[in-house]
Design a protein around this motif. Structure first.
Motif, short mmCIF file in Angstrom:
data_model
loop_
_atom_site.label_atom_id
_atom_site.label_comp_id
_atom_site.label_asym_id
_atom_site.label_seq_id
_atom_site.Cartn_x
_atom_site.Cartn_y
_atom_site.Cartn_z
N LEU A 1 -7.13 -4.41 8.71
CA LEU A 1 -7.97 -4.50 7.60
C LEU A 1 -7.49 -3.03 6.73
CD1 LEU A 1 -9.88 -6.04 5.96
CD2 LEU A 1 -11.88 -4.52 7.14
N VAL A 2 -7.61 -2.08 7.35
CA VAL A 2 -7.42 -0.91 6.88
C VAL A 2 -6.06 -0.68 6.02
CG1 VAL A 2 -7.35 1.87 6.85
CG2 VAL A 2 -9.33 0.50 7.93
N LEU A 3 -5.02 -1.23 6.89
CA LEU A 3 -3.70 -1.14 6.48
C LEU A 3 -3.43 -2.23 5.29
CD1 LEU A 3 -0.55 -0.69 6.71
CD2 LEU A 3 -0.60 -2.47 8.47
N GLU A 4 -4.12 -3.31 5.41
CA GLU A 4 -4.08 -4.60 4.25
C GLU A 4 -4.53 -3.92 2.99
OE1 GLU A 4 -4.94 -8.55 4.76
OE2 GLU A 4 -3.76 -8.69 6.70
N ALA B 1 -2.70 -3.37 -0.38
CA ALA B 1 -3.20 -4.01 -1.63
C ALA B 1 -3.39 -3.10 -2.98
CB ALA B 1 -4.34 -4.72 -1.48
N VAL B 2 -3.82 -1.82 -2.41
CA VAL B 2 -4.01 -0.60 -3.56
C VAL B 2 -2.60 -0.19 -4.08
CG1 VAL B 2 -4.90 1.69 -3.95
CG2 VAL B 2 -6.25 0.03 -2.70
N LEU B 3 -1.66 -0.06 -2.98
CA LEU B 3 -0.36 0.35 -3.46
C LEU B 3 0.20 -0.60 -4.44
CD1 LEU B 3 1.68 2.76 -2.96
CD2 LEU B 3 2.45 1.27 -1.01
N LEU B 4 0.32 -1.92 -4.17
CA LEU B 4 0.76 -3.13 -4.76
C LEU B 4 0.21 -3.14 -6.18
CD1 LEU B 4 1.16 -5.83 -2.16
CD2 LEU B 4 2.96 -4.68 -3.32
N ILE B 5 -0.89 -2.99 -6.35
CA ILE B 5 -1.70 -2.68 -7.61
C ILE B 5 -1.21 -1.57 -8.50
CG2 ILE B 5 -3.97 -2.44 -8.78
CD1 ILE B 5 -5.29 -3.93 -6.25
N ALA B 6 -0.89 -0.42 -7.57
CA ALA B 6 -0.45 0.62 -8.60
C ALA B 6 1.02 0.66 -8.96
CB ALA B 6 -0.49 2.06 -7.46
N VAL B 7 1.58 -0.28 -8.20
CA VAL B 7 3.16 -0.24 -8.56
C VAL B 7 3.24 -1.33 -9.77
CG1 VAL B 7 5.37 -1.41 -7.85
CG2 VAL B 7 4.17 -0.02 -6.17
N VAL B 8 2.53 -2.41 -9.66
CA VAL B 8 2.47 -3.27 -10.76
C VAL B 8 1.84 -2.82 -11.90
CG1 VAL B 8 2.64 -5.33 -9.29
CG2 VAL B 8 0.65 -4.43 -10.04
N GLY B 9 1.03 -1.81 -11.72
CA GLY B 9 0.45 -1.22 -12.90
C GLY B 9 1.27 -0.33 -13.64
N ILE B 10 2.28 0.46 -12.85
CA ILE B 10 3.00 1.33 -13.44
C ILE B 10 4.08 0.61 -14.22
CG2 ILE B 10 4.92 2.95 -12.78
CD1 ILE B 10 3.14 3.88 -10.49
N PHE B 11 4.48 -0.39 -13.54
CA PHE B 11 5.55 -1.49 -14.18
C PHE B 11 5.07 -1.92 -15.48
CE2 PHE B 11 7.42 -5.80 -14.51
CZ PHE B 11 8.77 -5.11 -14.56
N PHE C 1 8.82 -12.17 8.73
CA PHE C 1 7.83 -11.26 7.92
C PHE C 1 6.71 -12.11 7.32
CE2 PHE C 1 12.04 -9.49 7.88
CZ PHE C 1 11.82 -8.28 8.50
N ASP C 2 5.43 -11.77 7.39
CA ASP C 2 4.22 -12.31 6.87
C ASP C 2 3.63 -11.16 6.13
OD1 ASP C 2 2.16 -13.76 6.41
OD2 ASP C 2 1.59 -14.24 8.22
N PHE C 3 3.90 -11.27 4.79
CA PHE C 3 3.28 -10.28 3.76
C PHE C 3 1.90 -10.89 3.22
CE2 PHE C 3 7.80 -9.79 3.75
CZ PHE C 3 8.13 -8.50 4.18
N ARG C 4 1.43 -11.96 3.76
CA ARG C 4 0.21 -12.48 3.10
C ARG C 4 -1.22 -11.73 3.52
NH1 ARG C 4 0.70 -18.35 5.65
NH2 ARG C 4 1.30 -17.12 7.32
N PHE C 5 -1.97 -11.54 2.59
CA PHE C 5 -3.18 -10.85 2.67
C PHE C 5 -4.23 -12.03 3.14
CE2 PHE C 5 -0.75 -7.83 0.86
CZ PHE C 5 -1.59 -6.66 0.72
#
Length: 409
Positions: free
Chosen positions: A4-7, A11-21, A50-54
């Motif tokens: 859970l903590v990893l996901e 999630a926060v990291l992905l949000i940050a990346v697309v926010g920068i983009f 690979f399973d990248f699904r949340f």
């Protein structure tokens, strides 16, 4: 739940990346948050081994997203005051009525014209009538339009919609889920919603001196605990009497905006607003199954066009009645065009009632399009106004020429 903590971290990291983009592209960040949520949601395909699904974290992220809606509406309330809304009370009531009548009428006519049964028609009308409080709040904050003259009308329409929503959900649930509805129950729901909002604002305004004394504390920790406790208890109680929790948060903001601690509250609340607000749009994307959208493309596109027309017309009429400029009136119609959480609630009623399966993908695609298109239209409202005004002047010029030269063909 082991990951859970990893996901959550991913999630926060992905949000940050697309926010920068999105910042690099100078584009609204909301569509990117939603799309990245779709790409890694439980409905996304598994890529090889690979399973990248949340999957495990999706319910928890959804809860964090609900907090995001509360913080967004709470902050929006802080930018105003009860006094400002009271001064615009009559204009807001008329503007809200105009908005609901136009959009609900179009929302009923469209599915009826396509041959949908009456229950499906009423669900689809609910989906297309109510705008998204969360997206509207986010757009107003991001574009720094909270001080604009038309924003009072936008806020008022959001609150007016909630009274309509309380009544309409009561009617719709009775028709779709039980096959009947009680007029007394519907009227009671409406009175609860309206009475609670009015009573909260009136009592809240009179309680401002008491709130000033209660919040006069040095400890930032205790200060935040009191503010958060007030916010969450009010929002949670609102939900129990069929007033959206987001509207409860808005009411708390409106009351605290009257206190002498406004600047301190804003200073502490902004980071929570931004963090949890981003998680809301990401969690919204997690709920959308992209593989069910194909069969509802044309139905959703038709509804989008009708909504754009209805919102633009309602904004112009409501703004004109309130004495706002045509430009400000255009901003009203384009800002509240986004659809989101309330439309999904309507679709879920249809699902629970066993109505036609097309409603779910229709709602998802319709909401997705307007959640992406709404912020873009709002951002470009100045350009749209100039273009529409230019077309209007050209049309008037042609009419004047025809009037002066009636024999010309």
């Amino acid at each position: 739940m082991d990951h859970l903590v990893l996901e959550i971290g991913l999630a926060v990291l992905l949000i940050a990346v697309v926010g920068i983009f999105s910042t690099k592209l100078r584009f609204s960040v909301i569509p990117f948050y939603i799309l990245i949520g779709m790409a890694v949601g439980p409905h996304a395909p598994k890529i090889g081994v690979f399973d990248f699904r949340f999957i495990e974290s999706a319910p928890f992220i959804e809860f964090l997203g609900r907090l995001g809606v509360l913080f967004l509406l709470f902050y929006l309330g802080l930018e105003f005051s009860i006094g400002r809304l009271i001064k615009s009370g009559r204009s807001i009531a008329v503007g809200g009525t105009i908005y609901i009548v136009i959009n609900f009428t179009l929302g009923v006519i469209y599915p009826l014209a396509l041959g949908f049964p009456i229950e499906e028609t009423l669900v689809m009308a609910g989906i297309t009538t109510i705008s998204s409080s969360a997206i509207v709040a986010k757009v107003l904050v991001d574009l720094k339009r909270t001080a604009n003259p038309e924003t009072e009308m936008i806020l008022g329409i959001i609150m007016f919609e909630d009274v309509f929503l309380a009544v309409y959900i009561s009617i719709l649930s009775g028709l779709v889920l039980s096959g009947s509805t009680s007029l007394g129950g519907v009227l009671l729901s409406a009175l609860y919603a309206l009475g609670f909002m009015l009573a909260f604002l009136i009592i809240g305004r009179k309680a401002v001196p008491l709130l000033n004394r209660v919040l006069n504390m040095r400890s930032n920790e205790l200060f935040l605990l009191v503010i958060f406790g007030f916010l969450f208890v009010t929002a949670g109680f609102s939900e129990t009497i069929h007033v959206a929790e987001a509207i409860g948060a808005l009411l708390v903001g409106l009351v605290l905006a009257e206190t002498e601690h406004l600047k301190r509250i804003e200073h502490f609340i902004i980071p929570f607003r931004d963090f949890f607000g981003a998680l809301f749009f990401f969690s919204f994307g997690l709920t959308i199954d992209p593989f069910t959208l194909g069969g509802a493309v044309w139905l959703a596109l038709g509804a989008v066009l009708i909504t754009l027309f209805g919102n633009y017309s309602a904004g112009l009429l409501a703004g004109r009645y309130a004495g706002l400029s045509p430009k400000a009136s255009t901003n009203i119609g384009l800002t509240i065009v986004s659809r989101g959480e309330f439309s999904i609630i309507m679709a879920n009623i249809g699902l629970a009632g066993g109505l036609l399966q097309i409603i779910q993908p229709f709602a998802a695609l319709y909401v997705l399009i307007l959640a992406i298109l709404g912020p873009l239209l709002t951002k470009e409202s100045k350009t749209i106004y100039k273009y529409a005004n230019k077309l209007l002047r050209l049309d008037r010029g042609k009419m004047a020429v025809q009037k002066n030269n009636p024999n010309e063909t």
